[in-house]
Design an enzyme around this catalytic site. Structure first.
Site, PDB file in Angstrom:
ATOM      1  N   GLU A 188      83.434 -34.764  13.638  1.00  0.00           N
ATOM      2  CA  GLU A 188      82.010 -35.101  13.649  1.00  0.00           C
ATOM      3  C   GLU A 188      81.414 -35.049  12.245  1.00  0.00           C
ATOM      4  O   GLU A 188      80.585 -35.895  11.879  1.00  0.00           O
ATOM      5  CB  GLU A 188      81.247 -34.170  14.594  1.00  0.00           C
ATOM      6  CG  GLU A 188      81.631 -34.293  16.059  1.00  0.00           C
ATOM      7  CD  GLU A 188      81.527 -35.709  16.609  1.00  0.00           C
ATOM      8  OE1 GLU A 188      80.721 -36.511  16.089  1.00  0.00           O
ATOM      9  OE2 GLU A 188      82.265 -36.036  17.563  1.00  0.00           O
ATOM     10  N   HIS A 197      85.152 -44.698  13.128  1.00  0.00           N
ATOM     11  CA  HIS A 197      86.473 -44.431  13.691  1.00  0.00           C
ATOM     12  C   HIS A 197      87.518 -45.358  13.076  1.00  0.00           C
ATOM     13  O   HIS A 197      87.215 -46.495  12.706  1.00  0.00           O
ATOM     14  CB  HIS A 197      86.448 -44.616  15.211  1.00  0.00           C
ATOM     15  CG  HIS A 197      85.655 -43.564  15.916  1.00  0.00           C
ATOM     16  ND1 HIS A 197      84.554 -43.852  16.674  1.00  0.00           N
ATOM     17  CD2 HIS A 197      85.799 -42.216  15.965  1.00  0.00           C
ATOM     18  CE1 HIS A 197      84.053 -42.727  17.170  1.00  0.00           C
ATOM     19  NE2 HIS A 197      84.790 -41.728  16.747  1.00  0.00           N
TER      20      HIS A 197
END
Length: 315
Positions: A188, A197
């Site tokens: 995170e 991602h």
């Protein structure tokens, strides 16, 4: 026998080395009875042994190794949708949005922390920050209100999520009780540092197949790709072992794989244990880190320990 136990207790008291799972309780993770205020970590949190891996499920906590929160873009990115992000940045003239939304100045990320985090959670969060401090030049620093307008507000909301890069003002990062694991927090925080991602890369179709028929209804946009007007690959190869890569069952509606690798080296795809070497190099490149350890090519990007085996996520 009593003598041995007595000496053991004395040893523990003197050297503080006998932290055991039996002394962890829910309030040492998150205590919602505490009024929520903004705090920061202290030296004791960074030097505590409490961060050692603990099975939170024994406390009845549902662990979120690979969060799939349908209300957020890509599961844990706080945006309305990847498409909206691209549209907004096109309006900005596609201005250097490569791989980051905004870079934090001076390689420092100010933060505050909810007072509801207990001693165990604080030590785990501190340990995750230490991963950045020891392997990159990015530093998480306690917010000074007199000089830090932009900062991370780390608190236990619903699930695990973050914005990407510096967005301005009091910027939320949510770590609820199921997110209190070093690897999940590193993941995170890497969003907050400025990364999407791994499977969002433009070239991902050369490395993975998305099995669309296995993706849960309404979750197709969780597998969007970003073109090179939006993100940069930083001249690094595709990284199956990245802590930022989805696991093979992400957003599965059938219990079957949604991501199938096309090449070798994918055994730890979706791991949430530690940075890969490529993760470290990319952060160091993005922030122009000079001479930081972890920038070497020792060819162990996929050497993640057995704890990183990816199980089916709860969906």
């Amino acid at each position: 026998m009593m003598t041995i136990q007595r000496y053991s207790l004395v040893f523990c008291a003197i050297f503080a080395t006998c932290w055991t799972a039996s002394v962890v309780n829910n309030k040492q993770v998150i205590d919602t009875s505490v009024p929520q205020t903004e705090t920061t970590l202290n030296d004791a949190d960074f030097h505590s042994d409490l961060h050692q891996r603990y099975d939170l499920q024994t406390l009845g906590i549902k662990v979120k190794d690979d969060p799939t929160i349908g209300n957020y873009s890509e599961g844990d990115i706080l945006l309305e949708s990847p498409k909206k992000f691209v549209e907004e940045n096109n309006k900005l003239g596609r201005n250097a949005i490569k791989q980051i939304y905004r870079r934090w100045p001076n390689n420092e990320i100010p933060y505050t922390l909810s007072s509801q985090y207990g001693s165990y959670a604080r030590s785990v969060i501190a340990n995750a920050m230490n991963e950045y401090h020891t392997k990159t030049c990015v530093k998480f620093v306690a917010r000074d209100p007199s000089k830090h307008h932009d900062y991370l507000w780390i608190h236990p909301d619903e699930g695990c999520y973050s914005l990407v890069g510096k967005t301005g003002g009091k910027q939320p990062v949510s770590l609820d009780s199921g997110c209190i694991q070093v690897g999940t927090i590193v993941h995170e925080l890497m969003h907050a540092v400025g990364f999407f991602h791994e499977q969002s890369r433009q070239d991902r179709d050369s490395y993975i197949d998305v099995v669309w028929q296995n993706v849960m209804n309404g979750a197709d946009d969780q597998f969007e790709k970003y073109n090179l007007n939006v993100i940069s690959h930083l001249d690094e190869p595709y990284d199956y072992a990245s802590i930022m890569h989805y696991g093979p069952y992400a957003f599965s509606g059938s219990g079957k794989k949604t991501l199938v690798p096309k090449k070798s080296g994918s055994e730890r795809m979706g791991q949430r244990v530690k940075f890969s070497d490529i993760d470290v190099r990319k952060i160091n490149k993005l922030y122009n880190c000079p001479g930081v350890s972890g920038n070497n090519n020792n060819n162990n990007n996929n050497q993640i320990n057995s704890n990183s085996i990816v199980n089916h996520p709860q969906v």
